[in-house]
Design a protein around this motif. Structure first.
Motif, PDB file in Angstrom:
ATOM      1  N   GLY A 107      -6.490   0.562   2.525  1.00 42.23           N
ATOM      2  CA  GLY A 107      -7.157  -0.051   1.567  1.00 42.23           C
ATOM      3  C   GLY A 107      -8.208   0.403   1.104  1.00 42.23           C
ATOM      4  O   GLY A 107      -8.434   0.683  -0.032  1.00 42.23           O
ATOM      5  N   PHE A 165      -6.221  -4.986   3.295  1.00 37.36           N
ATOM      6  CA  PHE A 165      -5.306  -3.761   3.615  1.00 37.36           C
ATOM      7  C   PHE A 165      -5.893  -2.897   4.734  1.00 37.36           C
ATOM      8  O   PHE A 165      -5.024  -1.972   4.934  1.00 37.36           O
ATOM      9  CB  PHE A 165      -4.753  -3.052   2.231  1.00 37.36           C
ATOM     10  CG  PHE A 165      -4.439  -4.074   1.313  1.00 37.36           C
ATOM     11  CD1 PHE A 165      -3.109  -4.604   1.402  1.00 37.36           C
ATOM     12  CD2 PHE A 165      -5.116  -4.070   0.082  1.00 37.36           C
ATOM     13  CE1 PHE A 165      -2.707  -5.503   0.569  1.00 37.36           C
ATOM     14  CE2 PHE A 165      -4.623  -4.692  -0.946  1.00 37.36           C
ATOM     15  CZ  PHE A 165      -3.551  -5.425  -0.891  1.00 37.36           C
ATOM     16  N   MET A 213       0.857  -1.272   0.055  1.00 31.20           N
ATOM     17  CA  MET A 213       0.003  -0.047  -0.056  1.00 31.20           C
ATOM     18  C   MET A 213       0.842   1.198  -0.112  1.00 31.20           C
ATOM     19  O   MET A 213       0.480   2.386  -0.693  1.00 31.20           O
ATOM     20  CB  MET A 213      -1.065   0.032   1.258  1.00 31.20           C
ATOM     21  CG  MET A 213      -2.097  -1.132   1.174  1.00 31.20           C
ATOM     22  SD  MET A 213      -3.246  -0.496  -0.235  1.00 31.20           S
ATOM     23  CE  MET A 213      -2.758  -1.454  -1.444  1.00 31.20           C
TER      24      MET A 213
END
Length: 349
Positions: A305, A301, A34
């Protein structure tokens, strides 16, 4: 099967183990993935500023450095013009939100089955505190920000270097198509981010003006929050509306209806008027795809995310449309006409 040698079996087993190991490694470094994508986003913004400068004959490296300076100047100018006022509003925003939250809980307690509703409602203050401890724990948000920023600058200085390296993960005869798809995805991402910036600015401004007229305190800070959360599709507008509703309720319960109306009108204008106009020049992702992308990215995530789900979906959607649907399967990709992914569709049989 009888023609397989021990070497073939060992080689196949090692390949399977390698793939499993890579999958397990990716699971372990999801946070790093990420951060990498966040750096890609910032690099795309920098390139959006540097490309027009480069097209005027300025060397590429110098144009990127000038773009960074321009972005810093713009952010500094925004802070100089509005920083003091917004700073004061954000200073009082935390106190007002706490008061609003307690007022709403007290109002719910007076309703029938209010105690049951309260027991089923999570402690927002506790959740917020845990979120802050996660953000500032371990490596720390400042370190991550510096890491992302430095990585973004390197990516912006020479994106072709990393694209060519990535293309070498594919067969040599396909690497050219992979490079084209990566270039196209970067182009589409910049258009998507530009469209989002327009809609975020418009929504934030409308919320600020509307709440100021209604008389809700800290209207500027609430408008900025709404504009920023509008980056998250579908659920972002609801997240951005919560602080304004809470503060309006704490200030005067009669203002809640007017505040809700301001948010509703702003989002309707954005969704039904502004977004269709802007998306004529940017890629449009089907809503159902975005919904499941948000769910998947949130599961994999977490909060980061969800924030990055939409731009990541734009890139994946573009690459799949270009490399798989168009190049491999030979389909005409009508869904991405605006992104010009089917420009050579006339050659399709």
């Amino acid at each position: 099967m009888n023609n397989l040698t021990k070497a073939d079996i060992v080689r196949g087993t090692l390949i399977v183990l390698l793939l499993v190991g890579i999958a397990l490694l990716l699971v372990k470094i999801t946070a790093t993935l990420m951060l990498i994508f966040a750096a890609v986003l910032i690099a795309a913004v920098i390139r959006a500023f540097s490309d027009p400068i480069h097209h005027r004959g300025v060397p590429e490296t110098l144009s990127v450095l000038l773009a960074i300076v321009l972005i810093v100047v713009l952010l500094t100018g925004f802070g100089w013009l509005f920083g003091h006022s917004l700073g004061q509003q954000f200073d009082s925003l935390g106190t007002r939100l706490t008061e609003g939250y307690q007022t709403v809980r007290a109002w719910i307690a007076g309703l029938p089955f209010g105690a049951a509703i309260q027991s089923a409602t999570p402690d927002v203050q506790s959740l917020f505190g845990r979120a802050l401890s996660v953000a500032f724990g371990a490596v720390g948000i400042l370190t991550n920000f510096i890491l992302v920023l430095v990585g973004a600058i390197y990516l912006a200085l020479d994106p072709g270097l990393y694209a060519r390296g990535f293309s070498k993960l594919f067969p040599k005869q396909r690497s050219g198509k992979v490079l084209e798809a990566l270039s196209e995805s970067g182009h589409v991402l910049r258009k998507y981010l530009a469209a989002q910036l327009i809609t975020m600015t418009a929504v934030g401004t409308m919320i600020y003006v509307g709440l100021s007229i209604v008389g809700v305190p800290s209207a500027g800070a609430l408008g900025l929050i709404s504009g920023l959360t509008n980056f998250i599709p579908l659920i972002g507008p609801f997240i951005g509306a919560v602080p304004g509703i809470l503060i309006a309720f704490a200030d005067d319960p009669e203002k809640v209806v007017w505040a809700a109306l301001v948010y509703f009108v702003a989002q309707q204008l954005e969704g039904n008027v502004l977004t269709p106009i802007v998306q004529r020049h940017a890629v449009s992702i089907p809503p159902a795809v975005l919904i499941f992308a948000l769910a998947a990215m949130g599961t994999l995530f977490g909060t980061i995310g969800i924030i990055l789900a939409a731009p990541l979906t734009v890139i994946i959607y573009t690459l799949v449309a270009k490399l798989w649907s168009h190049e491999t399967l030979g389909h005409q990709v009508d869904a991405l006409d605006d992104a010009k992914l089917d420009g050579d569709s006339e050659d399709d049989s």
